[in-house]
Scaffold this motif. Structure first.
Motif, PDB file in Angstrom:
ATOM      1  N   ASN A 763      37.279  48.093  66.451  1.00 26.28           N
ATOM      2  CA  ASN A 763      37.338  46.636  66.366  1.00 26.28           C
ATOM      3  C   ASN A 763      36.066  46.028  65.796  1.00 26.28           C
ATOM      4  OD1 ASN A 763      39.949  46.401  67.338  1.00 26.28           O
ATOM      5  ND2 ASN A 763      39.321  46.226  69.469  1.00 26.28           N
ATOM      6  N   SER A 764      35.189  46.844  65.229  1.00 26.41           N
ATOM      7  CA  SER A 764      33.964  46.317  64.624  1.00 26.41           C
ATOM      8  C   SER A 764      34.318  45.317  63.528  1.00 26.41           C
ATOM      9  CB  SER A 764      33.123  47.460  64.049  1.00 26.41           C
ATOM     10  OG  SER A 764      32.703  48.327  65.068  1.00 26.41           O
ATOM     11  N   TYR A 765      33.570  44.223  63.463  1.00 30.32           N
ATOM     12  CA  TYR A 765      33.870  43.164  62.501  1.00 30.32           C
ATOM     13  C   TYR A 765      33.501  43.588  61.084  1.00 30.32           C
ATOM     14  CZ  TYR A 765      34.004  38.465  60.437  1.00 30.32           C
ATOM     15  OH  TYR A 765      34.298  37.397  59.649  1.00 30.32           O
ATOM     16  N   PHE A 766      32.309  44.172  60.929  1.00 27.57           N
ATOM     17  CA  PHE A 766      31.849  44.565  59.602  1.00 27.57           C
ATOM     18  C   PHE A 766      32.169  46.042  59.373  1.00 27.57           C
ATOM     19  CE2 PHE A 766      29.131  41.028  60.818  1.00 27.57           C
ATOM     20  CZ  PHE A 766      29.197  40.223  59.695  1.00 27.57           C
ATOM     21  N   GLN A 767      33.090  46.302  58.462  1.00 27.25           N
ATOM     22  CA  GLN A 767      33.461  47.670  58.122  1.00 27.25           C
ATOM     23  C   GLN A 767      34.081  47.651  56.738  1.00 27.25           C
ATOM     24  OE1 GLN A 767      37.205  49.064  60.081  1.00 27.25           O
ATOM     25  NE2 GLN A 767      36.767  47.430  61.565  1.00 27.25           N
ATOM     26  N   GLY A 768      34.159  48.815  56.125  1.00 24.30           N
ATOM     27  CA  GLY A 768      34.862  48.936  54.848  1.00 24.30           C
ATOM     28  C   GLY A 768      34.348  48.008  53.782  1.00 24.30           C
ATOM     29  N   GLN A 769      35.128  46.960  53.462  1.00 23.96           N
ATOM     30  CA  GLN A 769      34.793  46.077  52.354  1.00 23.96           C
ATOM     31  C   GLN A 769      33.533  45.262  52.616  1.00 23.96           C
ATOM     32  OE1 GLN A 769      38.076  43.441  51.850  1.00 23.96           O
ATOM     33  NE2 GLN A 769      38.107  42.715  53.959  1.00 23.96           N
ATOM     34  N   PHE A 770      33.144  45.077  53.877  1.00 22.25           N
ATOM     35  CA  PHE A 770      31.917  44.359  54.184  1.00 22.25           C
ATOM     36  C   PHE A 770      30.678  45.240  54.022  1.00 22.25           C
ATOM     37  CE2 PHE A 770      35.033  41.924  56.727  1.00 22.25           C
ATOM     38  CZ  PHE A 770      34.809  40.671  56.197  1.00 22.25           C
ATOM     39  N   MET A 771      30.852  46.560  54.014  1.00 18.23           N
ATOM     40  CA  MET A 771      29.726  47.498  53.902  1.00 18.23           C
ATOM     41  C   MET A 771      30.030  48.507  52.790  1.00 18.23           C
ATOM     42  SD  MET A 771      29.273  48.070  58.039  1.00 18.23           S
ATOM     43  CE  MET A 771      27.740  48.984  57.961  1.00 18.23           C
ATOM     44  N   PRO A 772      30.089  48.050  51.535  1.00 15.49           N
ATOM     45  CA  PRO A 772      30.575  48.905  50.448  1.00 15.49           C
ATOM     46  C   PRO A 772      29.678  50.092  50.138  1.00 15.49           C
ATOM     47  CG  PRO A 772      29.661  46.850  49.594  1.00 15.49           C
ATOM     48  CD  PRO A 772      29.714  46.695  51.075  1.00 15.49           C
ATOM     49  N   MET A 782      27.875  41.275  64.959  1.00 19.50           N
ATOM     50  CA  MET A 782      26.820  40.283  65.166  1.00 19.50           C
ATOM     51  C   MET A 782      27.130  39.475  66.422  1.00 19.50           C
ATOM     52  SD  MET A 782      26.067  38.995  61.256  1.00 19.50           S
ATOM     53  CE  MET A 782      25.001  37.672  61.793  1.00 19.50           C
ATOM     54  N   LYS A 783      26.054  39.118  67.145  1.00 15.46           N
ATOM     55  CA  LYS A 783      26.192  38.372  68.393  1.00 15.46           C
ATOM     56  C   LYS A 783      25.201  37.227  68.403  1.00 15.46           C
ATOM     57  CE  LYS A 783      26.202  38.975  73.438  1.00 15.46           C
ATOM     58  NZ  LYS A 783      25.994  39.935  74.543  1.00 15.46           N
ATOM     59  N   GLN A 784      25.686  36.034  68.792  1.00 14.80           N
ATOM     60  CA  GLN A 784      24.802  34.880  68.886  1.00 14.80           C
ATOM     61  C   GLN A 784      23.909  34.999  70.115  1.00 14.80           C
ATOM     62  OE1 GLN A 784      27.292  31.428  69.107  1.00 14.80           O
ATOM     63  NE2 GLN A 784      28.056  31.603  67.010  1.00 14.80           N
ATOM     64  N   LYS A 791      20.454  31.843  66.107  1.00 13.60           N
ATOM     65  CA  LYS A 791      19.878  33.192  66.148  1.00 13.60           C
ATOM     66  C   LYS A 791      20.993  34.219  66.322  1.00 13.60           C
ATOM     67  CE  LYS A 791      15.204  32.413  67.942  1.00 13.60           C
ATOM     68  NZ  LYS A 791      14.273  32.751  69.047  1.00 13.60           N
ATOM     69  N   GLN A 792      20.970  35.231  65.475  1.00 12.16           N
ATOM     70  CA  GLN A 792      21.997  36.275  65.526  1.00 12.16           C
ATOM     71  C   GLN A 792      21.322  37.641  65.678  1.00 12.16           C
ATOM     72  OE1 GLN A 792      25.419  35.887  65.103  1.00 12.16           O
ATOM     73  NE2 GLN A 792      25.521  33.725  64.554  1.00 12.16           N
ATOM     74  N   TYR A 793      21.957  38.526  66.439  1.00 14.07           N
ATOM     75  CA  TYR A 793      21.457  39.887  66.602  1.00 14.07           C
ATOM     76  C   TYR A 793      22.512  40.873  66.086  1.00 14.07           C
ATOM     77  CZ  TYR A 793      17.572  38.144  69.346  1.00 14.07           C
ATOM     78  OH  TYR A 793      16.434  37.492  69.735  1.00 14.07           O
TER      79      TYR A 793
END
Length: 852
Positions: A763-772, A782-784, A791-793
């Motif tokens: 269920n990770s948000y950034f995968q595949g097309q977000f991390m080419p 990412m978490k606020q 601020k994001q971590y």
């Protein structure tokens, strides 16, 4: 009487009855065995009695054992020693003495003592001995010899002398000198301190070159081998051989160390005073700072060394002697061979010279600043003028957004938050299904074995969990972007479903719904159970069974209304099952045509309860995210005939309306929910009337749905746009977040500030097309920060070959745009570097990551 005529009797020869010769032979053999038996016993006794044993106490023990043996032999002194059995028995008695554990220990210890004593003598003859090494061995030997316990072991060793000083002299030759230069451009006060407010005509440079005692000590300590350390311990035991009181040793340790610490502290104070002089000279400042740090570390080491010596004095004074000597010898050698040369030079004072340069520079700088300020002002004016012209051009081309935005409100054309969320989930599910079919068709476009849909779904599920083998085999490179898009859509669908589940669970467990549920149950109890007879069969249902059934089955009634327990002839009922039915509920459903007439009081209570429940769900959704609150923004355009912006929005509107007006399916009129094809055709007539310039436009956003609203007086048309159409709308809100940033913020709102509240890899948000650029099994979220959403971590998630997922939250906070750019630019090497640099990842895991 006998007569000569009688026959003369004949006698047989005499035969000896005893075998005398054999007996003689046997007797001689037996005597020989007797003598041999006695000799063998005596020999073994002599061997035991002659064992080499140094210590008197051990020899006395051996003699007592021999005396015991002698006493036992007296009992068999008259025995037949020609008998092997007797001889073996007596020999065993003698052998048992030699095998006695105390006797064996004494013999072995004596052999060790003789061996080391011989080695010491040979070393002395070769000139490889020393008085302290011989003393050390003799001390060990005497301690053993004087030990009162029988069978005490001896493991002492004589160690050949090692000339440690010679080794240290060789180490000294490898050390390089350090150079420290101190510039003094100021005058001295009467008390010897520097007056930094007064500069001298010439600057004094003091150059110091040398090798410090601390540097020598560090080199000596690191050069010592185990044998050399033992030699120093031997020297220490000899040096302090007459010191028997632990208190005396403690005084030796503390006095020497305290003196060294005091000297270092004095030097630290001097260097800290000089540090202020070098604030304008980074190189000298750093060197002086390092010198201070080194001396402070030396003092810490000396204090730890002193504590170590004192602890050894308490527990093992003899070992402490060696440690005290070793530390003292190193310090004494370092002090003896440390050296420093100092040289003074007079140079031009750079501070005075800089004062004149500074005055000239200040004047030039002031003129330059005036010119720079003028240029900056003109540049800013040009930028502002360009922005105003661009804004005017955009307003003329597309119009502008009204400054007032409306949230919420009730409209028959706009669904509530709960329904909008359901629609988003349905649309997301359809989008996933559509893309999967698109991928399946692309895979089967050519010849060969056809790929089955289940194979595609299994490969996608495995890839989502980080298992790439099946995915890489089934999906060619030219279709991997489509595969990544499907995974992203599935992740978005899972996120929305989890959000809805969380909202419904929180609502179901809230105190408000408990009170409403109690009132609902009371209403059902007031209505009572339903008992009927159908086809001769008696049926009875509790009010709660009827209520549950009505919650799961939606009936739409058109035409004539029901009356009593039956229905009028013109009635038309459409039934839709919303969720699976139980056996009892299925029984109601099977007899719904007859039972429907009895549902009215149950339906009123159930609909009232469902309405209140849905209202609470809507409030929960609104509390967590504004995404599903309808947002209407008016688009301001001129009413003038021929206005460019008005023409553009008229063309957009008529194109969308024609698509709806001309839609049909199997001869049935098409359209959307809330906008039929007929209604779209009516709206097209608005654009043919003379007052079309009075039409107004609004942009409506709710969840993932964007719609265009056209207003004519009090009438309005809401045209839902699909995602591709929504992307083509003119961008007239220059301050609106990008679609990527908006989706990120919406995902975090649903996940309680987190794009992946469950923390699962799939269920990770950034995968595949977000991390080419990332090909290894790594994804990101990412978490606020709580209370500061700007601020994001970033959290990375890497899956190792064994299937274990290791999360890594990066320490540096970023804003959302920076975070997305950072993740989008990650590479395999950068991901691995972040893990390898983290102190929170074990060395075992780092070894695996290096090979990924």
């Amino acid at each position: 009487m006998a007569s000569f005529t009688d026959a003369i009797p004949q006698f047989n020869p005499y035969i000896q009855q005893l075998p005398v010769e054999a007996m003689v032979t046997v007797g001689m053999e037996k005597q020989q065995r007797y003598d041999q038996g006695v000799q063998r016993i005596q020999s073994q006794i002599d061997q035991v009695a002659g064992l080499d044993i140094v210590r008197d106490v051990d020899r006395q023990y051996l003699q007592s054992k021999l005396n015991d043996l002698g006493s036992k032999l007296k009992t068999v002194a008259a025995g037949d020693f020609s008998s092997y059995q007797l001889v073996n028995s007596v020999a065993g008695m003698a052998s048992s003495v030699a095998k006695d554990s105390n006797v064996l220990s004494s013999v072995q210890s004596t052999a060790q003592y003789r061996k080391e004593q011989k080695f010491m003598e040979e070393s002395r003859q070769k000139g490889e001995s020393s008085i302290q090494n011989e003393y050390d061995f003799n001390t060990q030997a005497n301690r053993w010899i004087n030990e009162s316990s029988v069978g005490a072991g001896f493991s002492g060793r004589y160690r050949k002398y090692i000339d440690v000083d010679k080794k240290w002299l060789d180490v000294m030759k490898t050390l390089h000198s350090d150079l420290l230069e101190e510039d003094i451009p100021y005058e001295y006060n009467e008390d010897g301190t520097l007056n930094i407010n007064k500069t001298t005509a010439a600057m004094q440079r003091i150059s110091k070159e040398g090798v410090s005692a601390e540097k020598i000590q560090n080199a000596l300590r690191s050069s010592l081998s185990p044998d050399e350390l033992e030699q120093l311990n031997i020297n220490g035991r000899y040096e302090f051989r007459n010191v028997t009181d632990p208190t005396q040793l403690a005084i030796l340790a503390t006095s020497r160390t305290a003196s060294s610490i005091a000297q270092n502290s004095k030097t630290i104070g001097e260097l800290e005073g000089a540090l202020k002089l070098y604030e304008s000279d980074p190189d000298k400042y750093v060197k002086t700072e390092q010198g201070i740090k080194s001396l402070k570390e030396a003092n810490e080491r000396l204090a730890a060394q002193m504590n170590e010596e004192i602890e050894f004095i308490k527990s093992n004074p003899e070992q402490a002697k060696g440690i005290i000597y070793k530390n003292g010898a190193i310090e004494q050698f370092a002090s003896s061979y440390a050296w420093e040369n100092q040289k003074n030079n007079l140079l031009t004072n750079p501070i005075r010279e800089d004062d004149w340069k500074a005055k000239n520079y200040s004047l030039s700088q002031a003129n330059l600043q005036l010119a720079s300020d003028k240029f900056t002002w003109e540049k800013q004016k040009d930028v502002r003028d360009y922005a105003l012209e661009l804004e005017k051009a955009n307003a003329a081309m597309y119009g502008t957004l009204g400054g007032f935005q409306v949230y919420g409100g009730k409209s028959t054309s706009v669904p509530n938050q709960r329904v909008a969320l359901f629609k988003d989930i349905d649309n997301a599910s359809l989008a996933v299904e559509s893309q999967v079919n698109e991928l399946l068709n692309a895979l089967n476009a050519g010849g060969g074995t056809k790929v089955k849909k289940i194979q595609v779904l299994n490969a996608l599920d495995a890839y989502a969990k980080g298992y790439t083998t099946g995915y890489d085999y089934l999906i060619p490179n030219d279709l991997k972007d489509l595969g990544n898009s499907i995974l992203s859509a599935k992740s978005d669908l899972n996120r929305k479903q989890q959000f809805l589940k969380t909202v419904e669970e929180e609502t179901a467990n809230s105190s408000e719904i408990q009170q409403i549920r109690n009132e609902y149950n009371a209403q059902l109890n007031d209505v009572g159970a339903l008992a009927v007879t159908i086809g001769g069969r008696d049926l009875a249902f509790t009010p709660f069974e009827i209520g549950q059934y009505l919650s799961k089955v939606k009936e739409t009634v058109t035409g004539a209304q029901t009356s009593g327990t039956g229905a009028t002839g013109g009635q038309k009922v459409t039934t839709e099952i919303l969720s699976p039915l139980t056996v009892r509920e299925q029984l109601i459903y099977d007899n719904k045509a007859i039972l429907r007439g009895y549902f009215a009081p149950y339906r009123r209570a159930t609909e009232d309860y469902n309405q209140q429940y849905n209202s609470l769900v809507e409030k929960k959704i609104s509390d967590k995210t504004i995404q599903y609150i309808p947002r209407e923004v008016p688009i301001i355009i001129s009413s003038a005939e021929g206005n460019v912006a008005r023409n553009i929005w008229e063309n957009i509107s008529t194109s969308l309306l024609r698509k709806v007006a001309e839609s049909s399916l199997s001869g049935m009129e098409g359209g959307y929910e809330g906008l039929s094809a007929g209604r779209a055709r009516e709206a097209l007539l608005w654009f043919e009337s003379s007052d079309k310039s009075n039409l107004q436009y609004k942009k409506l956003e709710q969840g993932d749905q964007t719609s265009l609203i056209i207003l004519k007086g009090n009438e309005e048309i809401v045209i839902p746009l699909d995602p591709r159409e929504a992307q083509q709308l003119p961008i007239i809100d220059k301050d609106a977040p990008s679609p990527q940033l908006r989706r990120l913020m919406e995902a975090q709102a649903m996940g309680g500030r987190n794009t992946n509240p469950t923390g699962s890899f799939e269920n990770s948000y950034f995968q595949g097309q977000f991390m080419p650029r990332v090909k290894i099994n790594a994804r990101a979220d990412m978490k606020q920060a709580f209370g500061t959403p700007e601020k994001q971590y970033i959290t990375l998630r890497s899956k190792l070959p064994d299937g274990t997922v290791y999360p890594l939250q990066l320490d540096q906070a970023v804003d959302a745009t920076e975070g997305m750019n950072f993740i989008g630019n990650l590479t395999d090497e950068k991901v691995k570097q972040l893990y390898l640099q983290s102190p929170n990842i074990s060395e075992e895991v780092k070894k695996i990551i290096r090979t990924m």
